[in-house]
Design a protein around this motif. Structure first.
Motif, PDB file in Angstrom:
ATOM      1  N   GLU A 236       0.834  -1.206   0.000  1.00 35.67           N
ATOM      2  CA  GLU A 236       0.000   0.000   0.000  1.00 35.67           C
ATOM      3  C   GLU A 236       0.868   1.256   0.000  1.00 35.67           C
ATOM      4  OE1 GLU A 236      -3.483   2.062   2.778  1.00 35.67           O
ATOM      5  OE2 GLU A 236      -3.067  -0.102   2.935  1.00 35.67           O
ATOM      6  N   ALA A 237       1.906   1.283   0.839  1.00 35.80           N
ATOM      7  CA  ALA A 237       2.789   2.451   0.901  1.00 35.80           C
ATOM      8  C   ALA A 237       3.561   2.611  -0.410  1.00 35.80           C
ATOM      9  CB  ALA A 237       3.756   2.310   2.072  1.00 35.80           C
ATOM     10  N   MET A 238       4.003   1.504  -0.975  1.00 30.63           N
ATOM     11  CA  MET A 238       4.762   1.574  -2.224  1.00 30.63           C
ATOM     12  C   MET A 238       3.873   2.025  -3.387  1.00 30.63           C
ATOM     13  SD  MET A 238       6.924  -1.948  -1.607  1.00 30.63           S
ATOM     14  CE  MET A 238       7.566  -2.023  -3.267  1.00 30.63           C
ATOM     15  N   ASN A 239       2.641   1.513  -3.427  1.00 30.21           N
ATOM     16  CA  ASN A 239       1.726   1.918  -4.500  1.00 30.21           C
ATOM     17  C   ASN A 239       1.395   3.403  -4.421  1.00 30.21           C
ATOM     18  OD1 ASN A 239       1.610  -0.653  -5.579  1.00 30.21           O
ATOM     19  ND2 ASN A 239      -0.157  -1.264  -4.343  1.00 30.21           N
ATOM     20  N   TYR A 240       1.257   3.907  -3.185  1.00 32.60           N
ATOM     21  CA  TYR A 240       0.978   5.339  -3.027  1.00 32.60           C
ATOM     22  C   TYR A 240       2.129   6.167  -3.586  1.00 32.60           C
ATOM     23  CZ  TYR A 240       0.399   9.892  -0.863  1.00 32.60           C
ATOM     24  OH  TYR A 240       0.288  11.253  -0.653  1.00 32.60           O
ATOM     25  N   THR A 245       5.480   9.385  -8.233  1.00 29.72           N
ATOM     26  CA  THR A 245       6.894   9.340  -8.579  1.00 29.72           C
ATOM     27  C   THR A 245       7.036   9.205 -10.084  1.00 29.72           C
ATOM     28  OG1 THR A 245       7.372   8.267  -6.471  1.00 29.72           O
ATOM     29  CG2 THR A 245       9.067   8.120  -8.151  1.00 29.72           C
ATOM     30  N   SER A 246       8.125   9.704 -10.598  1.00 27.19           N
ATOM     31  CA  SER A 246       8.405   9.606 -12.027  1.00 27.19           C
ATOM     32  C   SER A 246       8.429   8.146 -12.478  1.00 27.19           C
ATOM     33  CB  SER A 246       9.749  10.277 -12.336  1.00 27.19           C
ATOM     34  OG  SER A 246      10.172   9.968 -13.646  1.00 27.19           O
ATOM     35  N   SER A 247       8.034   7.918 -13.697  1.00 21.97           N
ATOM     36  CA  SER A 247       8.062   6.574 -14.261  1.00 21.97           C
ATOM     37  C   SER A 247       9.496   6.077 -14.454  1.00 21.97           C
ATOM     38  CB  SER A 247       7.327   6.562 -15.615  1.00 21.97           C
ATOM     39  OG  SER A 247       7.933   7.489 -16.516  1.00 21.97           O
ATOM     40  N   LYS A 248      10.469   6.960 -14.295  1.00 21.95           N
ATOM     41  CA  LYS A 248      11.876   6.574 -14.413  1.00 21.95           C
ATOM     42  C   LYS A 248      12.395   5.906 -13.146  1.00 21.95           C
ATOM     43  CE  LYS A 248      12.933  10.283 -17.692  1.00 21.95           C
ATOM     44  NZ  LYS A 248      13.784  11.472 -17.965  1.00 21.95           N
ATOM     45  N   GLU A 275       7.678   5.762   3.314  1.00 19.02           N
ATOM     46  CA  GLU A 275       7.642   6.911   2.407  1.00 19.02           C
ATOM     47  C   GLU A 275       8.909   7.746   2.526  1.00 19.02           C
ATOM     48  OE1 GLU A 275       4.040   9.015   3.187  1.00 19.02           O
ATOM     49  OE2 GLU A 275       2.777   7.253   2.852  1.00 19.02           O
ATOM     50  N   ASN A 276       9.403   7.934   3.756  1.00 28.81           N
ATOM     51  CA  ASN A 276      10.638   8.697   3.940  1.00 28.81           C
ATOM     52  C   ASN A 276      11.821   8.008   3.267  1.00 28.81           C
ATOM     53  OD1 ASN A 276       9.666  10.899   5.390  1.00 28.81           O
ATOM     54  ND2 ASN A 276       9.856   9.861   7.369  1.00 28.81           N
ATOM     55  N   LEU A 277      11.912   6.689   3.416  1.00 29.88           N
ATOM     56  CA  LEU A 277      13.017   5.951   2.793  1.00 29.88           C
ATOM     57  C   LEU A 277      12.935   6.036   1.266  1.00 29.88           C
ATOM     58  CD1 LEU A 277      13.196   2.764   5.063  1.00 29.88           C
ATOM     59  CD2 LEU A 277      14.727   4.739   5.072  1.00 29.88           C
ATOM     60  N   ILE A 278      11.727   5.951   0.731  1.00 25.75           N
ATOM     61  CA  ILE A 278      11.574   6.050  -0.724  1.00 25.75           C
ATOM     62  C   ILE A 278      11.947   7.450  -1.208  1.00 25.75           C
ATOM     63  CG2 ILE A 278       9.894   6.002  -2.611  1.00 25.75           C
ATOM     64  CD1 ILE A 278       8.448   3.764  -1.158  1.00 25.75           C
ATOM     65  N   LYS A 279      11.489   8.468  -0.496  1.00 26.89           N
ATOM     66  CA  LYS A 279      11.813   9.842  -0.900  1.00 26.89           C
ATOM     67  C   LYS A 279      13.315  10.084  -0.868  1.00 26.89           C
ATOM     68  CE  LYS A 279       7.439  11.828   0.734  1.00 26.89           C
ATOM     69  NZ  LYS A 279       6.793  12.650   1.777  1.00 26.89           N
ATOM     70  N   ASN A 280      13.983   9.602   0.179  1.00 28.23           N
ATOM     71  CA  ASN A 280      15.431   9.768   0.261  1.00 28.23           C
ATOM     72  C   ASN A 280      16.128   9.042  -0.887  1.00 28.23           C
ATOM     73  OD1 ASN A 280      15.564  11.423   2.464  1.00 28.23           O
ATOM     74  ND2 ASN A 280      15.813   9.781   3.949  1.00 28.23           N
ATOM     75  N   ALA A 281      15.629   7.842  -1.215  1.00 28.96           N
ATOM     76  CA  ALA A 281      16.231   7.078  -2.305  1.00 28.96           C
ATOM     77  C   ALA A 281      16.050   7.806  -3.637  1.00 28.96           C
ATOM     78  CB  ALA A 281      15.606   5.687  -2.364  1.00 28.96           C
ATOM     79  N   ILE A 282      14.870   8.357  -3.865  1.00 27.45           N
ATOM     80  CA  ILE A 282      14.613   9.090  -5.113  1.00 27.45           C
ATOM     81  C   ILE A 282      15.548  10.289  -5.220  1.00 27.45           C
ATOM     82  CG2 ILE A 282      12.912  10.491  -6.349  1.00 27.45           C
ATOM     83  CD1 ILE A 282      10.757   8.633  -5.206  1.00 27.45           C
ATOM     84  N   ASP A 283      15.734  11.011  -4.105  1.00 28.00           N
ATOM     85  CA  ASP A 283      16.656  12.157  -4.117  1.00 28.00           C
ATOM     86  C   ASP A 283      18.083  11.705  -4.399  1.00 28.00           C
ATOM     87  OD1 ASP A 283      14.611  13.911  -3.581  1.00 28.00           O
ATOM     88  OD2 ASP A 283      14.899  13.875  -1.409  1.00 28.00           O
ATOM     89  N   ALA A 284      18.472  10.548  -3.835  1.00 27.54           N
ATOM     90  CA  ALA A 284      19.834  10.051  -4.031  1.00 27.54           C
ATOM     91  C   ALA A 284      20.079   9.608  -5.469  1.00 27.54           C
ATOM     92  CB  ALA A 284      20.107   8.888  -3.077  1.00 27.54           C
ATOM     93  N   MET A 285      18.991   9.231  -6.165  1.00 24.47           N
ATOM     94  CA  MET A 285      19.128   8.764  -7.550  1.00 24.47           C
ATOM     95  C   MET A 285      18.842   9.864  -8.556  1.00 24.47           C
ATOM     96  SD  MET A 285      17.373   4.961  -7.312  1.00 24.47           S
ATOM     97  CE  MET A 285      15.739   5.656  -7.064  1.00 24.47           C
TER      98      MET A 285
END
Length: 375
Positions: A236-240, A245-248, A275-285
């Motif tokens: 659920e958290a990942m789908n949200y 998030t960008s399709s990239k 969500e925080n971990l995903i956001k940090n990962a997106i920023d790192a990439m």
């Protein structure tokens, strides 16, 4: 004054005390040892005089000197190394010749033969104990330093907790008024334009704001934990996040086994961590790459690894990433990882840490949670 400065100051003062104490105590022990050496020499002379005294000679003075030695352990040996006499010795040593000495006593027996005896002596209990005083002081000071560090860190943590709670409660309070207003406007628009397709989207965003406010309101309070399967919560958290998030960016989940794995969770707070971990990962990439969630279980724990293909974290910065306010980004408050760690470790009694990070290859964060008793 920072906690590091305070600890450095305390450590410096205590080290000065230790050095001064050691120097003073060693000097005092050396002086006492020298005094005991002179006393043993006098004792040896009195013993020699007592042996050589004639029958009509008054020996009370020599006897008094010998009897007054009640603290210094002494051994008297013959020329063959046999122990003839010991005094003030609780536990005799196997080889007295390893002690201080010898002090010679020479006299002639009735047959005119030259007799040589040797006196060896050890330090008194007072001198021995005095030599150990610096070590005892060092141990006590070390314990004091440990307690001081613990007290300062505890005080700093309590202060951070008060800041966290105050900031979170105030944020939830401030969000409450506009959310109530938006609810009213949404209901009004829905009644006037029931067929408008955008109004349901507005309701979704308002509900999201309400969820965020609820999360902030729970910080500082003991959250309610429920036994729930972890996999659906993760999905659920990942789908949200996928829809925002960008399709990239590819967000993948690998589960072994696919079903089950019940754990005690507060769902809104745990989703916040994900969500925080995903956001940090997106920023790192920089918005391009893969985020892989790998879920496995052991007998009593569940292990969740969150890996990204970002730029990684330099080794010199890895110890600071969970500190409040630390960030390598141009924007942001540096609270996401700190808050996530607090949620996992303080509220869920688990662990969150940086498992691995390599510059140019990415990072992996690990979450460890306890399974429910019937899990």
């Amino acid at each position: 004054m920072t906690i590091k400065t305070k600890l450095s100051l305390i450590f410096g003062v205590l080290m000065i005390i230790v050095v001064v104490s050691v120097l003073y105590t060693n000097n005092l022990a050396r002086q006492l040892a020298q005094e005991e050496q002179e006393r043993v020499k006098i004792w040896a002379q009195a013993t020699e005089k007592l042996i050589l005294a004639s029958p009509e000679e008054d020996i009370d003075f020599y006897s008094t000197i010998i009897e007054r030695n009640t603290t210094i352990p002494v051994y008297m040996l013959d020329s063959a190394g046999n122990v003839l006499y010991i005094r003030n010795v609780k536990k005799p040593v196997a080889n007295p010749t390893t002690l201080n000495g010898p002090i010679d006593i020479r006299f002639t027996d009735e047959s005119g033969r030259q007799i040589v005896q040797y006196i060896y002596y050890d330090e008194s209990t007072v001198v021995t104990q005095l030599r150990y005083v610096p070590y005892a002081q060092f141990a006590l000071i070390f314990i004091f330093i440990v307690l001081a560090v613990f007290a300062l860190m505890s005080a700093q943590r309590n202060e951070q907790n008060r800041v966290w709670v105050g900031l979170s409660k105030e944020t939830a309070h401030q969000l409450g008024t506009p959310i109530s207003s938006l609810n009213g406007w949404q209901n009004l628009l829905e009644s006037r334009y029931p067929d408008d397709d955008l109004i349901p989207q507005m309701r979704t965003d308002i509900d999201r704001l309400q969820t965020i406010a609820d999360r902030f309101s729970k910080v500082g309070s003991e959250p309610e934990l429920e036994a729930v399967p972890l996999v659906p919560v993760l999905r659920e958290a990942m789908n949200y996040m996928r829809t925002r998030t960008s399709s990239k960016v590819a967000i993948n989940l690998s589960v072994q086994p696919e079903d089950g794995i019940p754990v005690l969770l507060n769902k809104p707070l745990f989703e916040w961590v994900i969500e925080n971990l995903i956001k940090n990962a997106i920023d790192a990439m920089d918005g391009v790459g893969e985020i892989n969630f790998t879920l496995s279980e052991k007998e009593h724990t569940v292990i969740l690894d969150v890996s990204d293909t970002g730029k990684g974290i330099e080794r010199r910065l890895q110890r600071r990433i969970f500190q409040p306010g630390f960030t390598t980004k141009k924007r942001g408050w540096g609270l996401g990882l700190s808050l996530s760690k607090r949620i996992i470790e303080d509220y869920h009694r688990g662990k969150l840490f940086l498992k691995d990070s390599q510059v140019g290859r990415g990072s992996t964060f690990r979450i460890i949670l306890e399974k429910t008793k019937n899990g």
